[in-house]
Design an enzyme around this catalytic site. Structure first.
Site, PDB file in Angstrom:
ATOM      1  N   LYS A 137     -53.247  35.926  26.147  1.00 44.07           N
ATOM      2  CA  LYS A 137     -53.464  35.702  24.715  1.00 44.07           C
ATOM      3  C   LYS A 137     -53.677  37.060  24.062  1.00 44.07           C
ATOM      4  CE  LYS A 137     -56.356  33.200  21.401  1.00 44.07           C
ATOM      5  NZ  LYS A 137     -57.505  32.266  21.242  1.00 44.07           N
ATOM      6  N   ARG A 153     -56.424  30.775  11.189  1.00 41.00           N
ATOM      7  CA  ARG A 153     -57.801  31.040  10.761  1.00 41.00           C
ATOM      8  C   ARG A 153     -58.115  30.356   9.442  1.00 41.00           C
ATOM      9  NH1 ARG A 153     -57.692  37.269  13.091  1.00 41.00           N
ATOM     10  NH2 ARG A 153     -57.736  36.597  15.276  1.00 41.00           N
ATOM     11  N   ARG A 156     -60.924  40.795  17.512  1.00 39.06           N
ATOM     12  CA  ARG A 156     -61.139  40.289  18.873  1.00 39.06           C
ATOM     13  C   ARG A 156     -60.458  41.179  19.913  1.00 39.06           C
ATOM     14  NH1 ARG A 156     -59.864  34.465  16.396  1.00 39.06           N
ATOM     15  NH2 ARG A 156     -61.983  33.900  15.796  1.00 39.06           N
ATOM     16  N   GLU A 163     -53.310  38.902  34.134  1.00 39.13           N
ATOM     17  CA  GLU A 163     -54.268  37.882  33.698  1.00 39.13           C
ATOM     18  C   GLU A 163     -53.843  36.493  34.186  1.00 39.13           C
ATOM     19  OE1 GLU A 163     -57.108  37.933  32.177  1.00 39.13           O
ATOM     20  OE2 GLU A 163     -57.291  39.770  30.997  1.00 39.13           O
ATOM     21  N   LYS A 165     -49.549  33.433  24.632  1.00 37.52           N
ATOM     22  CA  LYS A 165     -49.751  33.210  23.196  1.00 37.52           C
ATOM     23  C   LYS A 165     -49.914  34.557  22.504  1.00 37.52           C
ATOM     24  CE  LYS A 165     -53.008  31.032  19.974  1.00 37.52           C
ATOM     25  NZ  LYS A 165     -54.277  30.292  19.830  1.00 37.52           N
ATOM     26  N   SER A 216     -49.361  29.817  14.468  1.00 38.60           N
ATOM     27  CA  SER A 216     -49.320  29.516  13.040  1.00 38.60           C
ATOM     28  C   SER A 216     -48.478  30.489  12.233  1.00 38.60           C
ATOM     29  CB  SER A 216     -50.747  29.482  12.489  1.00 38.60           C
ATOM     30  OG  SER A 216     -51.390  30.743  12.674  1.00 38.60           O
ATOM     31  N   TYR A 260     -46.287  23.346  15.963  1.00 39.49           N
ATOM     32  CA  TYR A 260     -46.675  22.470  14.861  1.00 39.49           C
ATOM     33  C   TYR A 260     -45.522  21.578  14.407  1.00 39.49           C
ATOM     34  CZ  TYR A 260     -50.667  25.575  14.912  1.00 39.49           C
ATOM     35  OH  TYR A 260     -51.770  26.284  15.316  1.00 39.49           O
TER      36      TYR A 260
END
Length: 332
Positions: A200, A210, A221, A237, A252, A278, A317
């Site tokens: 990610k 958000r 982050r 990872e 992602k 998004s 989506y």
């Protein structure tokens, strides 16, 4: 006069007709390979539109069952639930409250789905903390990895008790998969699966999300999400998460990280998913709204590209709408 040599090998033969192109297609789309993310907001009585994501809404507990029924009818493989609470605090207490919005929504979703699709839940604190980070903070304001693992364990157990079939660990804390797997097994939830958001990235494409969860993030982050310039780290990872017991690993965002997705898919012993986030959704919708691109073709092409790169399933989506197109033969 010397004639121009004719080609012996003609790849175009296999592109002559729609039926022939379909017959030799290397990458096929199926509704069951799609997962629909759904936002559920506490304290509302009807679905509310999200301005930066045209066509996507914050669901109420009343509107959620219909969205799930529509996805199931279209053949979508699963839904991923995100909670939007009314109140937040430093520890994200709402995430572990049995009557918190995400846990209540999970119970509603399981009843509505009735086994027709997989009900999945986002396991992260960012929607529930007043500072918007994915974990608890230490005295210096930094995300405390190991203290956050304790909160993830509590959150995992509550989600499992509420009926989540697959927990989406999206916080990018070191050791999160091992900690949650151990706790689930010890509490008798050996059949609850773990989806690790393994690669990610700290991406600019999360902006509309958000808005959707009404994020209160302060800062960024980058101390726990991956650097967008790092390819090998994404694979590392994923391998670590598989070793810790992840049942599925994920990359992602999807579109800007197809190289990482291909790397993970080539190495993984477990299913590999990708999240079409998004910002990817919003860009296509915005361009289509201006008449600059063919919306349906762009949606299909973008998801097919993610599948072609190695994703066994795609969170998007457009899942329900795209599943309908696939079933109606409208994706050629």
């Amino acid at each position: 006069m010397r004639s121009t040599p004719r080609p012996v090998i003609r790849p175009r033969r296999l592109r002559e007709t729609p039926a022939l192109r379909r017959l030799v297609s290397e990458t096929r789309l199926h509704p069951a390979d799609l997962v629909l993310p759904l936002f559920v907001r506490e304290g509302v009585t009807e679905a509310l539109p999200i301005a930066s994501m045209p066509g996507v809404v914050q669901h109420s507990l009343d509107s959620l069952p219909r969205a799930i029924a529509e996805a199931a009818e279209a053949g979508v493989g699963g839904v991923m639930l995100f909670g939007v609470p009314e109140t937040r605090d430093a520890r994200g207490s709402g995430a572990t409250d049995p009557n918190g919005i995400l846990n209540v929504a999970t119970r509603v979703a399981r009843e509505a789905a009735d086994g027709a699709l997989v009900v999945q839940t986002d396991l992260c604190l960012d929607e529930f903390t007043d500072h918007g980070h994915c974990g608890v903070l230490d005295a210096e304001g930094r995300v405390d990895n190991d203290a956050t693992l304790e909160r993830y364990v509590a959150m995992a157990l509550e989600q499992a008790r509420s009926g989540s079939e697959l927990l989406g660990l999206s916080g990018m804390m070191d050791g999160q998969v091992a900690a949650v797997r151990e706790a689930l097994d010890a509490d008798g939830f050996t059949g609850t699966a773990i989806l690790a958001y393994s690669a990610k990235y700290a991406s600019a494409f999360y902006g509309p999300f958000r808005d959707a969860v009404e994020s209160t993030l302060e800062g960024d982050r980058r101390t726990y999400q991956l650097d967008p310039g790092n390819r090998r780290e994404g694979l590392r990872e994923a391998v670590l998460d598989i070793e810790e017991g992840a049942d599925v690993v994920m990359v992602k965002p999807a579109g800007s990280y197809l190289d990482v997705l291909a790397d993970v898919a080539a190495a993984s012993e477990v299913p590999v998913w990708a999240y079409q986030v998004s910002g990817e959704y919003a860009m296509i919708e915005a361009a289509a709204a201006h008449g600059w691109i063919d919306r349906k073709r762009a949606v299909v092409e973008s998801v097919r590209g993610i599948r072609r790169a190695g994703a066994d399933a795609v969170l998007t989506y457009w899942a329900t709408e795209l599943a309908g197109w696939i079933r109606n033969g409208e994706t050629e």
